[in-house]
Design a protein around this motif. Structure first.
Motif, PDB file in Angstrom:
ATOM      1  N   ALA A  39     -20.419  39.183  -6.270  1.00  0.00           N
ATOM      2  CA  ALA A  39     -20.193  40.284  -5.339  1.00  0.00           C
ATOM      3  C   ALA A  39     -21.503  40.902  -4.855  1.00  0.00           C
ATOM      4  CB  ALA A  39     -19.322  41.350  -5.996  1.00  0.00           C
ATOM      5  N   LYS A  40     -22.528  40.886  -5.692  1.00  0.00           N
ATOM      6  CA  LYS A  40     -23.813  41.500  -5.337  1.00  0.00           C
ATOM      7  C   LYS A  40     -24.733  40.575  -4.547  1.00  0.00           C
ATOM      8  CE  LYS A  40     -23.766  44.526  -9.355  1.00  0.00           C
ATOM      9  NZ  LYS A  40     -24.345  44.763 -10.680  1.00  0.00           N
ATOM     10  N   ALA A  41     -24.475  39.288  -4.557  1.00  0.00           N
ATOM     11  CA  ALA A  41     -25.356  38.322  -3.889  1.00  0.00           C
ATOM     12  C   ALA A  41     -25.189  38.423  -2.375  1.00  0.00           C
ATOM     13  CB  ALA A  41     -25.044  36.910  -4.369  1.00  0.00           C
ATOM     14  N   THR A  42     -26.242  38.813  -1.676  1.00  0.00           N
ATOM     15  CA  THR A  42     -26.147  39.013  -0.228  1.00  0.00           C
ATOM     16  C   THR A  42     -25.992  37.709   0.546  1.00  0.00           C
ATOM     17  OG1 THR A  42     -28.557  39.024  -0.071  1.00  0.00           O
ATOM     18  CG2 THR A  42     -27.454  41.161  -0.279  1.00  0.00           C
ATOM     19  N   ASP A  43     -26.379  36.579  -0.034  1.00  0.00           N
ATOM     20  CA  ASP A  43     -26.255  35.310   0.676  1.00  0.00           C
ATOM     21  C   ASP A  43     -24.868  34.687   0.529  1.00  0.00           C
ATOM     22  OD1 ASP A  43     -27.050  35.109  -1.978  1.00  0.00           O
ATOM     23  OD2 ASP A  43     -28.031  33.174  -1.705  1.00  0.00           O
ATOM     24  N   PHE A  44     -23.951  35.349  -0.164  1.00  0.00           N
ATOM     25  CA  PHE A  44     -22.599  34.833  -0.328  1.00  0.00           C
ATOM     26  C   PHE A  44     -21.545  35.784   0.223  1.00  0.00           C
ATOM     27  CE2 PHE A  44     -24.798  32.491  -3.758  1.00  0.00           C
ATOM     28  CZ  PHE A  44     -24.435  31.200  -3.394  1.00  0.00           C
ATOM     29  N   GLN A  45     -21.909  36.652   1.171  1.00  0.00           N
ATOM     30  CA  GLN A  45     -20.963  37.646   1.667  1.00  0.00           C
ATOM     31  C   GLN A  45     -19.750  37.013   2.345  1.00  0.00           C
ATOM     32  OE1 GLN A  45     -21.078  41.050   0.945  1.00  0.00           O
ATOM     33  NE2 GLN A  45     -22.544  40.126  -0.452  1.00  0.00           N
ATOM     34  N   SER A  46     -19.933  35.921   3.065  1.00  0.00           N
ATOM     35  CA  SER A  46     -18.781  35.250   3.676  1.00  0.00           C
ATOM     36  C   SER A  46     -17.861  34.685   2.608  1.00  0.00           C
ATOM     37  CB  SER A  46     -19.237  34.129   4.613  1.00  0.00           C
ATOM     38  OG  SER A  46     -19.776  34.669   5.785  1.00  0.00           O
ATOM     39  N   ASP A  47     -18.453  34.081   1.572  1.00  0.00           N
ATOM     40  CA  ASP A  47     -17.640  33.559   0.465  1.00  0.00           C
ATOM     41  C   ASP A  47     -16.885  34.696  -0.217  1.00  0.00           C
ATOM     42  OD1 ASP A  47     -18.869  31.215   1.142  1.00  0.00           O
ATOM     43  OD2 ASP A  47     -19.805  30.872  -0.799  1.00  0.00           O
ATOM     44  N   LEU A  48     -17.547  35.841  -0.357  1.00  0.00           N
ATOM     45  CA  LEU A  48     -16.908  37.003  -0.967  1.00  0.00           C
ATOM     46  C   LEU A  48     -15.705  37.447  -0.136  1.00  0.00           C
ATOM     47  CD1 LEU A  48     -16.821  39.219  -3.120  1.00  0.00           C
ATOM     48  CD2 LEU A  48     -18.473  40.510  -1.731  1.00  0.00           C
ATOM     49  N   ALA A  49     -15.847  37.450   1.177  1.00  0.00           N
ATOM     50  CA  ALA A  49     -14.735  37.838   2.043  1.00  0.00           C
ATOM     51  C   ALA A  49     -13.539  36.910   1.831  1.00  0.00           C
ATOM     52  CB  ALA A  49     -15.170  37.812   3.512  1.00  0.00           C
ATOM     53  N   GLY A  50     -13.795  35.623   1.706  1.00  0.00           N
ATOM     54  CA  GLY A  50     -12.714  34.667   1.454  1.00  0.00           C
ATOM     55  C   GLY A  50     -12.068  34.881   0.103  1.00  0.00           C
ATOM     56  N   THR A  51     -12.882  35.148  -0.908  1.00  0.00           N
ATOM     57  CA  THR A  51     -12.351  35.383  -2.260  1.00  0.00           C
ATOM     58  C   THR A  51     -11.475  36.633  -2.284  1.00  0.00           C
ATOM     59  OG1 THR A  51     -14.240  34.295  -3.276  1.00  0.00           O
ATOM     60  CG2 THR A  51     -13.003  35.813  -4.663  1.00  0.00           C
ATOM     61  N   VAL A  52     -11.953  37.704  -1.662  1.00  0.00           N
ATOM     62  CA  VAL A  52     -11.174  38.949  -1.627  1.00  0.00           C
ATOM     63  C   VAL A  52      -9.858  38.718  -0.871  1.00  0.00           C
ATOM     64  CG1 VAL A  52     -11.125  41.321  -0.737  1.00  0.00           C
ATOM     65  CG2 VAL A  52     -13.162  40.468  -1.922  1.00  0.00           C
ATOM     66  N   ALA A  53      -9.917  38.004   0.243  1.00  0.00           N
ATOM     67  CA  ALA A  53      -8.696  37.713   1.009  1.00  0.00           C
ATOM     68  C   ALA A  53      -7.692  36.936   0.163  1.00  0.00           C
ATOM     69  CB  ALA A  53      -9.045  36.940   2.278  1.00  0.00           C
ATOM     70  N   HIS A  54      -8.174  35.950  -0.574  1.00  0.00           N
ATOM     71  CA  HIS A  54      -7.298  35.130  -1.422  1.00  0.00           C
ATOM     72  C   HIS A  54      -6.647  35.980  -2.513  1.00  0.00           C
ATOM     73  CE1 HIS A  54      -6.065  31.266  -3.240  1.00  0.00           C
ATOM     74  NE2 HIS A  54      -6.159  31.947  -4.384  1.00  0.00           N
ATOM     75  N   GLU A  55      -7.446  36.799  -3.175  1.00  0.00           N
ATOM     76  CA  GLU A  55      -6.908  37.623  -4.258  1.00  0.00           C
ATOM     77  C   GLU A  55      -5.990  38.718  -3.726  1.00  0.00           C
ATOM     78  OE1 GLU A  55      -7.049  36.259  -7.003  1.00  0.00           O
ATOM     79  OE2 GLU A  55      -8.675  34.892  -6.535  1.00  0.00           O
TER      80      GLU A  55
END
Length: 177
Positions: free
Chosen positions: A44-60
């Motif tokens: 969640a804190k890694a700025t280079d994975f913000q798009s991946d984070l958005a996908g993970t949050v959407a899935h959950e």
């Protein structure tokens, strides 16, 4: 010695799953509870994975908003040892994730990386949701998932008498045995 070996293998396998997991949804524990979405802190804190984070949050979030009736249906199919119960559950969350991500991406700056949909290394997950939504239609698949409108016409022959929709508009047979 055998018990120790089996325990070590199980722990090793669990660690592999945990290492790949970016987040998960924990079901409500009480009637007043909404459940909890857990996201790995370093992810969640890694700025280079913000798009991946958005996908993970959407899935959950998709899991979080699944109706209790859908969850009961999934538990019933698991109890009957029906194949692809887990892949259908995850596939529907992935299906909804893809729609959320599409809308999210439309509001992002040009060049924003598209989040990868979860379980891309397990084709049966997406295939299961695709089959379900094609068989019962997108509308009724979403009614089942978000509204819990899924039941059995005959509990003695449950996998062959699934009814989908508020007024049982779609009959469906569990295709994976």
């Amino acid at each position: 010695a055998l018990f120790g070996f089996v325990k070590a293998v199980l722990i090793s396998e669990a660690r592999k799953d945990v290492d790949r997991t970016q987040g998960f949804f924990s079901l409500p524990q009480t009637a007043g509870d909404d459940g909890t979405i857990f996201i790995r802190a370093e992810f969640a804190k890694a700025t280079d994975f913000q798009s991946d984070l958005a996908g993970t949050v959407a899935h959950e979030l998709a899991h979080a908003y699944a109706d209790a009736g859908w969850r009961d249906f999934m538990r019933a199919m698991t109890a009957m040892n029906m194949q692809r119960t887990g892949p259908l559950e995850e596939g529907m969350a992935g299906f909804i994730e893809a729609e959320i991500v599409k809308d999210w991406l439309a509001g992002q700056p040009k060049g924003t990386k598209k989040p990868p949909v979860g379980y891309k290394d397990m084709p049966e997950v997406a295939e299961s949701a695709k089959r379900f939504t094609a068989d019962v239609t997108r509308k009724f698949a979403l009614d089942a998932f978000f509204g819990g409108w899924i039941d059995f016409k005959d509990p003695d022959h449950a996998p062959d008498t699934i009814q989908v929709g508020e007024k049982h508009e779609r009959a469906w047979k569990w295709p994976w045995r």
